[in-house]
Write a protein that holds these residues in place. Structure first.
Motif, PDB file in Angstrom:
ATOM      1  N   ILE A 256       5.153   8.995   4.532  1.00  0.00           N
ATOM      2  CA  ILE A 256       5.912  10.235   4.685  1.00  0.00           C
ATOM      3  C   ILE A 256       6.320  10.751   3.310  1.00  0.00           C
ATOM      4  O   ILE A 256       6.892  10.017   2.513  1.00  0.00           O
ATOM      5  N   GLY A 257       6.039  12.026   3.055  1.00  0.00           N
ATOM      6  CA  GLY A 257       6.432  12.602   1.781  1.00  0.00           C
ATOM      7  C   GLY A 257       5.662  13.869   1.488  1.00  0.00           C
ATOM      8  O   GLY A 257       4.580  14.095   2.024  1.00  0.00           O
ATOM      9  N   ASN A 258       6.206  14.692   0.611  1.00  0.00           N
ATOM     10  CA  ASN A 258       5.542  15.933   0.253  1.00  0.00           C
ATOM     11  C   ASN A 258       4.550  15.696  -0.883  1.00  0.00           C
ATOM     12  O   ASN A 258       4.328  14.565  -1.312  1.00  0.00           O
ATOM     13  N   ASP A 259       3.947  16.763  -1.365  1.00  0.00           N
ATOM     14  CA  ASP A 259       2.918  16.622  -2.390  1.00  0.00           C
ATOM     15  C   ASP A 259       3.443  15.941  -3.648  1.00  0.00           C
ATOM     16  O   ASP A 259       2.733  15.151  -4.280  1.00  0.00           O
ATOM     17  N   LYS A 260       4.686  16.251  -4.027  1.00  0.00           N
ATOM     18  CA  LYS A 260       5.229  15.668  -5.258  1.00  0.00           C
ATOM     19  C   LYS A 260       5.346  14.155  -5.149  1.00  0.00           C
ATOM     20  O   LYS A 260       5.200  13.439  -6.137  1.00  0.00           O
ATOM     21  N   ALA A 261       5.593  13.651  -3.944  1.00  0.00           N
ATOM     22  CA  ALA A 261       5.738  12.207  -3.751  1.00  0.00           C
ATOM     23  C   ALA A 261       4.428  11.464  -3.971  1.00  0.00           C
ATOM     24  O   ALA A 261       4.414  10.236  -4.033  1.00  0.00           O
ATOM     25  N   ARG A 262       3.319  12.201  -4.129  1.00  0.00           N
ATOM     26  CA  ARG A 262       2.012  11.581  -4.319  1.00  0.00           C
ATOM     27  C   ARG A 262       1.571  11.617  -5.783  1.00  0.00           C
ATOM     28  O   ARG A 262       0.446  11.243  -6.103  1.00  0.00           O
ATOM     29  N   THR A 263       2.470  12.079  -6.671  1.00  0.00           N
ATOM     30  CA  THR A 263       2.140  12.193  -8.092  1.00  0.00           C
ATOM     31  C   THR A 263       2.741  11.024  -8.866  1.00  0.00           C
ATOM     32  O   THR A 263       3.694  10.387  -8.411  1.00  0.00           O
ATOM     33  N   PRO A 264       2.179  10.692 -10.044  1.00  0.00           N
ATOM     34  CA  PRO A 264       2.686   9.551 -10.818  1.00  0.00           C
ATOM     35  C   PRO A 264       4.163   9.686 -11.157  1.00  0.00           C
ATOM     36  O   PRO A 264       4.648  10.763 -11.502  1.00  0.00           O
ATOM     37  N   SER A 265       4.880   8.581 -11.048  1.00  0.00           N
ATOM     38  CA  SER A 265       6.285   8.493 -11.437  1.00  0.00           C
ATOM     39  C   SER A 265       6.520   7.073 -11.903  1.00  0.00           C
ATOM     40  O   SER A 265       5.695   6.180 -11.667  1.00  0.00           O
ATOM     41  N   PRO A 266       7.651   6.798 -12.559  1.00  0.00           N
ATOM     42  CA  PRO A 266       7.890   5.444 -13.071  1.00  0.00           C
ATOM     43  C   PRO A 266       7.766   4.353 -12.013  1.00  0.00           C
ATOM     44  O   PRO A 266       7.213   3.289 -12.287  1.00  0.00           O
ATOM     45  N   ILE A 267       8.270   4.577 -10.795  1.00  0.00           N
ATOM     46  CA  ILE A 267       8.137   3.532  -9.770  1.00  0.00           C
ATOM     47  C   ILE A 267       6.821   3.662  -9.017  1.00  0.00           C
ATOM     48  O   ILE A 267       6.235   2.665  -8.588  1.00  0.00           O
ATOM     49  N   GLY A 268       6.319   4.868  -8.850  1.00  0.00           N
ATOM     50  CA  GLY A 268       5.081   5.046  -8.101  1.00  0.00           C
ATOM     51  C   GLY A 268       3.923   4.274  -8.702  1.00  0.00           C
ATOM     52  O   GLY A 268       3.163   3.600  -7.996  1.00  0.00           O
ATOM     53  N   VAL A 269       3.783   4.345 -10.034  1.00  0.00           N
ATOM     54  CA  VAL A 269       2.662   3.666 -10.683  1.00  0.00           C
ATOM     55  C   VAL A 269       2.835   2.147 -10.634  1.00  0.00           C
ATOM     56  O   VAL A 269       1.843   1.404 -10.653  1.00  0.00           O
ATOM     57  N   MET A 270       4.059   1.677 -10.553  1.00  0.00           N
ATOM     58  CA  MET A 270       4.317   0.225 -10.473  1.00  0.00           C
ATOM     59  C   MET A 270       3.990  -0.305  -9.084  1.00  0.00           C
ATOM     60  O   MET A 270       3.298  -1.309  -8.928  1.00  0.00           O
ATOM     61  N   LEU A 271       4.474   0.392  -8.051  1.00  0.00           N
ATOM     62  CA  LEU A 271       4.249  -0.074  -6.689  1.00  0.00           C
ATOM     63  C   LEU A 271       2.785   0.055  -6.287  1.00  0.00           C
ATOM     64  O   LEU A 271       2.239  -0.814  -5.604  1.00  0.00           O
ATOM     65  N   ALA A 272       2.125   1.127  -6.716  1.00  0.00           N
ATOM     66  CA  ALA A 272       0.720   1.329  -6.355  1.00  0.00           C
ATOM     67  C   ALA A 272      -0.186   0.256  -6.944  1.00  0.00           C
ATOM     68  O   ALA A 272      -1.252  -0.029  -6.393  1.00  0.00           O
ATOM     69  N   THR A 273       0.227  -0.361  -8.041  1.00  0.00           N
ATOM     70  CA  THR A 273      -0.593  -1.380  -8.699  1.00  0.00           C
ATOM     71  C   THR A 273      -0.087  -2.792  -8.449  1.00  0.00           C
ATOM     72  O   THR A 273      -0.511  -3.735  -9.125  1.00  0.00           O
ATOM     73  N   SER A 274       0.817  -2.944  -7.480  1.00  0.00           N
ATOM     74  CA  SER A 274       1.415  -4.253  -7.200  1.00  0.00           C
ATOM     75  C   SER A 274       0.777  -4.909  -5.984  1.00  0.00           C
ATOM     76  O   SER A 274       0.345  -4.241  -5.041  1.00  0.00           O
ATOM     77  N   ASP A 275       0.760  -6.247  -6.003  1.00  0.00           N
ATOM     78  CA  ASP A 275       0.275  -7.029  -4.863  1.00  0.00           C
ATOM     79  C   ASP A 275       1.419  -7.533  -3.992  1.00  0.00           C
ATOM     80  O   ASP A 275       1.230  -8.455  -3.199  1.00  0.00           O
ATOM     81  N   LEU A 276       2.594  -6.950  -4.138  1.00  0.00           N
ATOM     82  CA  LEU A 276       3.717  -7.348  -3.290  1.00  0.00           C
ATOM     83  C   LEU A 276       3.319  -7.265  -1.823  1.00  0.00           C
ATOM     84  O   LEU A 276       2.817  -6.242  -1.351  1.00  0.00           O
ATOM     85  N   GLU A 277       3.549  -8.346  -1.094  1.00  0.00           N
ATOM     86  CA  GLU A 277       3.305  -8.353   0.348  1.00  0.00           C
ATOM     87  C   GLU A 277       4.540  -7.808   1.053  1.00  0.00           C
ATOM     88  O   GLU A 277       5.644  -8.319   0.873  1.00  0.00           O
ATOM     89  N   ILE A 278       4.348  -6.776   1.852  1.00  0.00           N
ATOM     90  CA  ILE A 278       5.464  -6.121   2.535  1.00  0.00           C
ATOM     91  C   ILE A 278       5.534  -6.641   3.969  1.00  0.00           C
ATOM     92  O   ILE A 278       4.550  -6.601   4.703  1.00  0.00           O
ATOM     93  N   SER A 279       6.699  -7.128   4.344  1.00  0.00           N
ATOM     94  CA  SER A 279       6.880  -7.707   5.673  1.00  0.00           C
ATOM     95  C   SER A 279       7.315  -6.643   6.668  1.00  0.00           C
ATOM     96  O   SER A 279       7.848  -5.591   6.294  1.00  0.00           O
ATOM     97  N   ASP A 280       7.110  -6.936   7.948  1.00  0.00           N
ATOM     98  CA  ASP A 280       7.567  -6.017   8.997  1.00  0.00           C
ATOM     99  C   ASP A 280       9.083  -5.837   8.953  1.00  0.00           C
ATOM    100  O   ASP A 280       9.607  -4.812   9.394  1.00  0.00           O
ATOM    101  N   ASP A 281       9.799  -6.833   8.415  1.00  0.00           N
ATOM    102  CA  ASP A 281      11.257  -6.764   8.399  1.00  0.00           C
ATOM    103  C   ASP A 281      11.763  -5.606   7.545  1.00  0.00           C
ATOM    104  O   ASP A 281      12.872  -5.130   7.748  1.00  0.00           O
ATOM    105  N   VAL A 282      10.947  -5.157   6.581  1.00  0.00           N
ATOM    106  CA  VAL A 282      11.311  -3.992   5.777  1.00  0.00           C
ATOM    107  C   VAL A 282      11.538  -2.785   6.671  1.00  0.00           C
ATOM    108  O   VAL A 282      12.361  -1.915   6.397  1.00  0.00           O
ATOM    109  N   PHE A 283      10.842  -2.732   7.823  1.00  0.00           N
ATOM    110  CA  PHE A 283      10.896  -1.597   8.738  1.00  0.00           C
ATOM    111  C   PHE A 283      11.909  -1.798   9.867  1.00  0.00           C
ATOM    112  O   PHE A 283      11.894  -1.051  10.843  1.00  0.00           O
ATOM    113  N   ARG A 284      12.780  -2.786   9.732  1.00  0.00           N
ATOM    114  CA  ARG A 284      13.683  -3.134  10.837  1.00  0.00           C
ATOM    115  C   ARG A 284      14.484  -1.934  11.329  1.00  0.00           C
ATOM    116  O   ARG A 284      14.702  -1.772  12.531  1.00  0.00           O
ATOM    117  N   TYR A 285      14.947  -1.070  10.422  1.00  0.00           N
ATOM    118  CA  TYR A 285      15.823   0.037  10.811  1.00  0.00           C
ATOM    119  C   TYR A 285      15.158   1.401  10.650  1.00  0.00           C
ATOM    120  O   TYR A 285      15.808   2.426  10.815  1.00  0.00           O
TER     121      TYR A 285
END
Length: 580
Positions: A256-285
């Motif tokens: 979910i996000g607008n066009d700007k949310a798809r452009t490079p940013s300090p956290i965007g480039v970090m998360l997009a290149t990370s192998d962090l495994e995201i658990s279902d618990d992140v979506f609990r709420y």
């Protein structure tokens, strides 16, 4: 019926992956779709790798493409000559570039000549080591350079890092729901997850990252907007929940996000290149109705007596500061000792407390106690919250949080109809990004109703000119809005908000009331719950019972008689009584 709804949500999510980029929003997912997440990351990298922003350097390093030398030199220049203020933001990105592209090591080491990663007795300069996000960025960067290359070795680094991560896993984050700083904290966590050789550190960093992501989605609505009662934020984030650095996290994880949310940013480039495994618990709420009260954090007493008790004094004090405890009377002696040892007069991160700097270790506690309305309320601990969320509509508030005392970067409450937000603020903050409220309110929220009392301490009014002034920030662009008496109503799509202001010009862009004691009321709702916007308005106007005045409570004969400021509000089965 419930299974059908879930299936429809899943179908919408899958369709959204292939939608053109000019489509703004997708339906929220109530679970984590790993395949869709990987596709979004790949698309984010492919679309941003040759973006003109310097942040694209991280994507180039990850993709094995030629590095933009201008961007690399711009980043290195931030670190040269001892490092600019907040250079750890850049350092964290360069650590990721280094791990992907070791050939930049010599240039990075050269740029770091004279750089320091922690307080030093010869003078700390402009480096801010003592807030939660900064501590982790500096410490994680130094740790990874030590571990990988044997550089900048300091036995304190590992101990500090491990304690930091253990506390986040157990208690959560001091800078709670901070749209400013959560992305930078996450960036440092991702470096540890992806590059440390120590499995315990990696697991702790992964656990902290999962907890932070759950926090982010908790205060994200179905429009992908991030609005929160927060430990550290500012007006820009309060008014715009869609176009910030943090929205890249929301887009990559949820779609979910607008066009700007798809452009490079300090956290965007970090998360997009990370192998962090995201658990279902992140979506609990996420993507679910919420109506709850809850607590997070720990007390300052627990920090002093248990959590950091066994650390040397020179290590304990910065941890107190990460909790916002700078000149609280209980830590004032430690702060005075530390400030003297490290020559911190004029230190940027203590600027809000310059009235206490220079005091001796013996004098500081008494001074801090005398100025308690200023010295205590910077502490970010044991916060109690109420959250009401229904689709795009949210009402989030801090309950009974340092009322009447000076506010710093805290945001005590916020309501949103989807992408539009409404909140109040006391004073003008002196134009400071650190001191955001002259004084904080006392709030009680039940269901979709919040009662907000303001009643500043006399010292606040003496120190801040116009210290009683409270202003309602009301956005432009509602689909419909109307004022009736002391009520303002706003509609956005199927979301509604109503605010009762005690005094002031309701037609002004910013409604300001200057009474010493004030009670504001906020109600949110949806078309599904209340029908049309007009029906919502009429129900509020006809059914709200409101009373706010000074009254005698208790018994004279039992010695419990008190003269109190009492606010009583009833609406739609919700009955709130709030006493100051």
């Amino acid at each position: 019926m419930r299974n059908l709804v879930i299936r429809m949500i899943c179908i919408c999510l899958l369709i959204s992956i292939f939608l053109p980029l000019n489509v703004s929003y997708a339906s929220p997912s109530v679970y984590f779709d790993e395949s869709a997440y990987q596709k979004r990351k790949t698309a984010y990298i492919e679309q941003g790798v040759w973006d003109e922003s310097n942040d694209a350097l991280v994507l180039q390093a990850y993709a094995g493409e030629e590095l933009n030398q201008k961007s690399l030199q711009d980043f290195l220049n931030v670190l040269r000559n001892g490092g600019q203020k907040n250079s750890d933001f850049t350092l964290t990105k360069l650590i990721r570039v280094l791990m992907f592209r070791p050939e930049i090591k010599d240039e990075l080491v050269e740029a770091l000549e004279g750089y320091h990663f922690w307080f030093r007795e010869g003078g700390t300069g402009d480096h801010v080591f003592s807030s939660e996000n900064h501590m982790l960025m500096y410490t994680s960067s130094q740790y990874l350079l030590q571990e990988k290359y044997g550089l900048y070795e300091d036995e304190r680094t590992y101990k500090r890092l491990k304690k930091y991560l253990e506390v986040k896993n157990q208690y959560g984050f001091y800078e709670f729901y901070s749209p400013n700083y959560y992305p930078y904290t996450l960036s440092a966590l991702l470096n540890l997850v992806d590059f440390t050789e120590d499995e315990e550190i990696r697991q702790l960093a992964s656990g902290a990252a999962q907890r932070l992501l759950q926090d982010v989605l908790f205060v994200t609505n179905d429009e992908g907007a991030f609005f929160a009662a927060s430990g550290r934020t500012n007006d820009g984030y309060r008014s715009n929940g869609l176009n910030a650095n943090i929205n890249r996290i929301i887009y990559l994880v949820t779609g979910i996000g607008n066009d700007k949310a798809r452009t490079p940013s300090p956290i965007g480039v970090m998360l997009a290149t990370s192998d962090l495994e995201i658990s279902d618990d992140v979506f609990r709420y996420f993507g679910k109705p919420i109506n709850m009260t809850y607590s997070n954090g720990h007390s300052l007493g627990e920090a002093m007596n248990t959590i950091y008790k066994d650390f040397p004094r020179a290590e304990r004090v910065p941890f107190y500061w990460t909790q916002g405890a700078y000149f609280h009377p209980d830590v004032a002696a430690d702060t005075a000792w530390f400030a003297s040892r490290y020559k911190l007069q004029g230190y940027e991160s203590l600027k809000a407390f310059d009235r206490f700097l220079g005091l001796s270790e013996s004098a500081a506690p008494a001074a801090a106690k005398a100025g308690a309305v200023f010295s205590r309320s910077s502490v970010l601990s044991q916060a109690n919250f109420a959250m009401y969320k229904d689709g795009g509509v949210m009402l989030h508030s801090l309950q009974d949080y340092w009322p009447g005392r000076q506010g710093y970067q805290q945001n005590p409450w916020i309501a949103t109809t989807g992408t539009k937000s409404v909140w109040t603020k006391s004073g003008d903050g002196g134009g400071s990004s650190v001191m955001q409220n002259d004084h904080l309110p006392k709030i009680k929220q039940m269901n979709n109703v919040a009662v907000i009392q303001y009643n500043p301490y006399p010292e606040i009014e003496a120190y801040h000119a116009g210290g009683s002034n409270v202003s309602l920030y009301w956005p432009n662009g509602f689909d419909e809005e109307i004022r009736n008496g002391n009520w303002k109503f706003g509609k956005e799509d199927d979301g509604y908000v109503a605010v009762r202001y005690p005094c002031g010009n309701g037609d002004a862009e910013k409604v300001t009331c200057d009474w010493n004691e004030q009670t504001w009321v906020t109600i949110v709702g949806t078309k599904e719950k209340y029908g049309s916007f007009n029906q919502f308005k009429q129900k509020v106007l006809s059914e709200v019972q409101y009373d706010a005045d000074w009254e005698w409570h208790g018994s004279f004969w039992k010695g419990t008689l008190k003269y109190v400021y009492d606010s009583d509000v009833k609406f739609d089965g919700t009955d709130i009584s709030l006493t100051w």
